[in-house]
Design a protein around this motif. Sequence first.
Motif, PDB file in Angstrom:
ATOM      1  N   VAL A  90      39.988  48.750  30.748  1.00 20.45           N
ATOM      2  CA  VAL A  90      38.533  48.379  30.283  1.00 20.45           C
ATOM      3  C   VAL A  90      38.318  47.357  29.804  1.00 20.45           C
ATOM      4  O   VAL A  90      39.032  46.719  28.842  1.00 20.45           O
ATOM      5  CB  VAL A  90      38.185  49.830  29.233  1.00 20.45           C
ATOM      6  N   VAL A  91      37.061  46.618  30.143  1.00 18.24           N
ATOM      7  CA  VAL A  91      36.529  45.431  29.482  1.00 18.24           C
ATOM      8  C   VAL A  91      35.559  46.037  28.550  1.00 18.24           C
ATOM      9  O   VAL A  91      34.707  46.659  28.744  1.00 18.24           O
ATOM     10  CB  VAL A  91      35.931  44.619  30.879  1.00 18.24           C
ATOM     11  N   ILE A  92      35.666  45.346  27.411  1.00 20.04           N
ATOM     12  CA  ILE A  92      34.901  45.868  26.374  1.00 20.04           C
ATOM     13  C   ILE A  92      34.098  44.557  25.652  1.00 20.04           C
ATOM     14  O   ILE A  92      34.913  43.465  25.358  1.00 20.04           O
ATOM     15  CB  ILE A  92      35.651  46.715  25.355  1.00 20.04           C
ATOM     16  N   GLY A  93      33.173  44.837  25.013  1.00 17.41           N
ATOM     17  CA  GLY A  93      32.414  43.579  24.159  1.00 17.41           C
ATOM     18  C   GLY A  93      31.205  43.972  23.596  1.00 17.41           C
ATOM     19  O   GLY A  93      30.574  45.060  23.952  1.00 17.41           O
ATOM     20  N   THR A  94      30.625  43.461  22.814  1.00 17.16           N
ATOM     21  CA  THR A  94      29.467  43.542  22.176  1.00 17.16           C
ATOM     22  C   THR A  94      28.393  42.619  22.921  1.00 17.16           C
ATOM     23  O   THR A  94      28.847  41.363  23.291  1.00 17.16           O
ATOM     24  CB  THR A  94      29.403  42.873  20.650  1.00 17.16           C
ATOM     25  N   ASP A 101      30.944  43.360  15.567  1.00 15.84           N
ATOM     26  CA  ASP A 101      32.121  43.977  16.239  1.00 15.84           C
ATOM     27  C   ASP A 101      33.052  44.686  15.585  1.00 15.84           C
ATOM     28  O   ASP A 101      34.013  45.139  16.181  1.00 15.84           O
ATOM     29  CB  ASP A 101      32.858  42.611  16.451  1.00 15.84           C
ATOM     30  N   ILE A 102      32.643  45.471  14.430  1.00 12.57           N
ATOM     31  CA  ILE A 102      33.412  46.292  13.585  1.00 12.57           C
ATOM     32  C   ILE A 102      33.616  47.412  14.418  1.00 12.57           C
ATOM     33  O   ILE A 102      34.992  48.095  14.930  1.00 12.57           O
ATOM     34  CB  ILE A 102      33.237  46.449  12.118  1.00 12.57           C
ATOM     35  N   GLY A 103      32.392  48.084  14.969  1.00 17.22           N
ATOM     36  CA  GLY A 103      32.578  49.308  15.768  1.00 17.22           C
ATOM     37  C   GLY A 103      33.307  49.315  17.197  1.00 17.22           C
ATOM     38  O   GLY A 103      34.178  49.990  17.412  1.00 17.22           O
ATOM     39  N   LYS A 104      33.071  48.090  17.663  1.00 19.37           N
ATOM     40  CA  LYS A 104      33.505  47.788  18.892  1.00 19.37           C
ATOM     41  C   LYS A 104      34.868  47.481  18.853  1.00 19.37           C
ATOM     42  O   LYS A 104      35.878  47.979  19.611  1.00 19.37           O
ATOM     43  CB  LYS A 104      32.896  46.262  19.519  1.00 19.37           C
ATOM     44  N   SER A 145      29.030  47.501  23.348  1.00 19.73           N
ATOM     45  CA  SER A 145      28.522  47.946  22.024  1.00 19.73           C
ATOM     46  C   SER A 145      27.286  47.357  21.895  1.00 19.73           C
ATOM     47  O   SER A 145      27.105  46.112  21.874  1.00 19.73           O
ATOM     48  CB  SER A 145      29.659  47.701  21.082  1.00 19.73           C
ATOM     49  N   ALA A 146      26.267  47.618  21.110  1.00 15.97           N
ATOM     50  CA  ALA A 146      25.176  47.203  20.313  1.00 15.97           C
ATOM     51  C   ALA A 146      24.652  47.925  19.043  1.00 15.97           C
ATOM     52  O   ALA A 146      24.796  48.873  18.909  1.00 15.97           O
ATOM     53  CB  ALA A 146      23.864  47.215  21.195  1.00 15.97           C
ATOM     54  N   GLY A 174      27.774  52.418  23.504  1.00 11.85           N
ATOM     55  CA  GLY A 174      27.840  52.903  22.159  1.00 11.85           C
ATOM     56  C   GLY A 174      27.166  51.908  21.225  1.00 11.85           C
ATOM     57  O   GLY A 174      26.977  50.927  21.382  1.00 11.85           O
ATOM     58  N   GLY A 175      27.112  52.344  19.935  1.00  8.75           N
ATOM     59  CA  GLY A 175      26.397  51.594  18.718  1.00  8.75           C
ATOM     60  C   GLY A 175      25.575  52.597  18.130  1.00  8.75           C
ATOM     61  O   GLY A 175      24.812  53.332  18.868  1.00  8.75           O
ATOM     62  N   ALA A 176      25.244  52.053  16.833  1.00  8.67           N
ATOM     63  CA  ALA A 176      24.540  52.917  15.913  1.00  8.67           C
ATOM     64  C   ALA A 176      22.911  53.217  16.437  1.00  8.67           C
ATOM     65  O   ALA A 176      22.620  54.538  16.311  1.00  8.67           O
ATOM     66  CB  ALA A 176      24.374  52.019  14.508  1.00  8.67           C
ATOM     67  N   PRO A 177      22.475  52.371  17.089  1.00  6.74           N
ATOM     68  CA  PRO A 177      20.940  52.694  17.493  1.00  6.74           C
ATOM     69  C   PRO A 177      21.033  53.171  19.118  1.00  6.74           C
ATOM     70  O   PRO A 177      20.000  53.535  19.614  1.00  6.74           O
ATOM     71  CB  PRO A 177      20.254  51.157  17.500  1.00  6.74           C
TER      72      PRO A 177
END
Length: 207
Positions: A90-94, A101-104, A145-146, A174-177
């Motif tokens: 998996v490639v992941i990023g904000t 970047d804490i949640g990510k 993530s955003a 994913g991400g809060a909003p």
Amino acid sequence: MAILEDLTTSIKTGKRKDAHALVEQAINEKIEAGQILEALIVAMDDVGRRFKANEIFVPEVLIAARAMKTAMELLEPVLVAAGIKPEFKVVIGTVKGDLHDIGKNLVAMMLKGANFEVIDLGTDVTAEQFVAAAKEHNADLIGMSALLTTTMPSMKETVDAVKAAGISTKTMIGGAPVTQDFANEIGADGYSADAASAVDLACSLVA
Ligand code: B1M
């Protein structure tokens, strides 16, 4: 457990050295990594709530975030150690414009713990960078993530770029909003609300 309560307090108050020492102690005492992680998440949730209520401000949040990062760096190998050879990548990023970047990092850490190979592109990642990394690593999944409503459109740009590139890499966001409705609207393959369900989602998307 007193040590985990102390760990939560050390993160909330941004005491990086204490957090480091307490995670080290918890690991040595063979406390389950998931429980240690939970103590960290509880602390940052509280920081977020107090920031929103204007009880604390950016500097306090920053030092809490730094303590969290230190603790996470120490915990990560313990979560990963349980895994065998990763089967999926998996490639992941904000996303572009977003530095949260804490949640990510939590999601990345949980995915590593679930035996995914994680290529972490960090923060402020453009659609082109996501696609290039997915191609380079032949990734099964792109995770975005955003935390800002203003950066959510970049998720659509990435989903569109993945489709335009003709690669089979699935996308999850994913991400809060972010919401399931938003994921449906932009054509992402999945959405999850937290790090634990992100692992379930990732597993279902690559199955
Ligand atoms: Co910022 N910030 N911030 N901030 N910050 C928020 C997000 C905000 C909601 C605060 C508020 O006003 N109430 C607000 C956004 C408003 C909006 O757009 N709706 C905000 C703002 C406005 C800003 C700035 C613009 C402030 C300014 O400068 N005026 C600025 C933007 C900088 C930028 O990115 N360009 C900014 C800066 C910062 C700090 C640098 C001070 C710091 C970030 C430090 C860091 O990340 N290294 C910070 C922080 C810490 C926060 C809050 C307080 C906490 C975020 C956090 O880490 N939460 C936040 C308030 C809040 O959320 N209540 C806020 C803990 C973390 C574990 O949760 O990231 O949601 P979260 O991740 C969860 C889930 O969402 C999910 O799993 C995680 C674990 O369960 N998840 C995924 C996340 N990504 C996922 C990906 C997945 C699946 C699940 O699949 C791939």
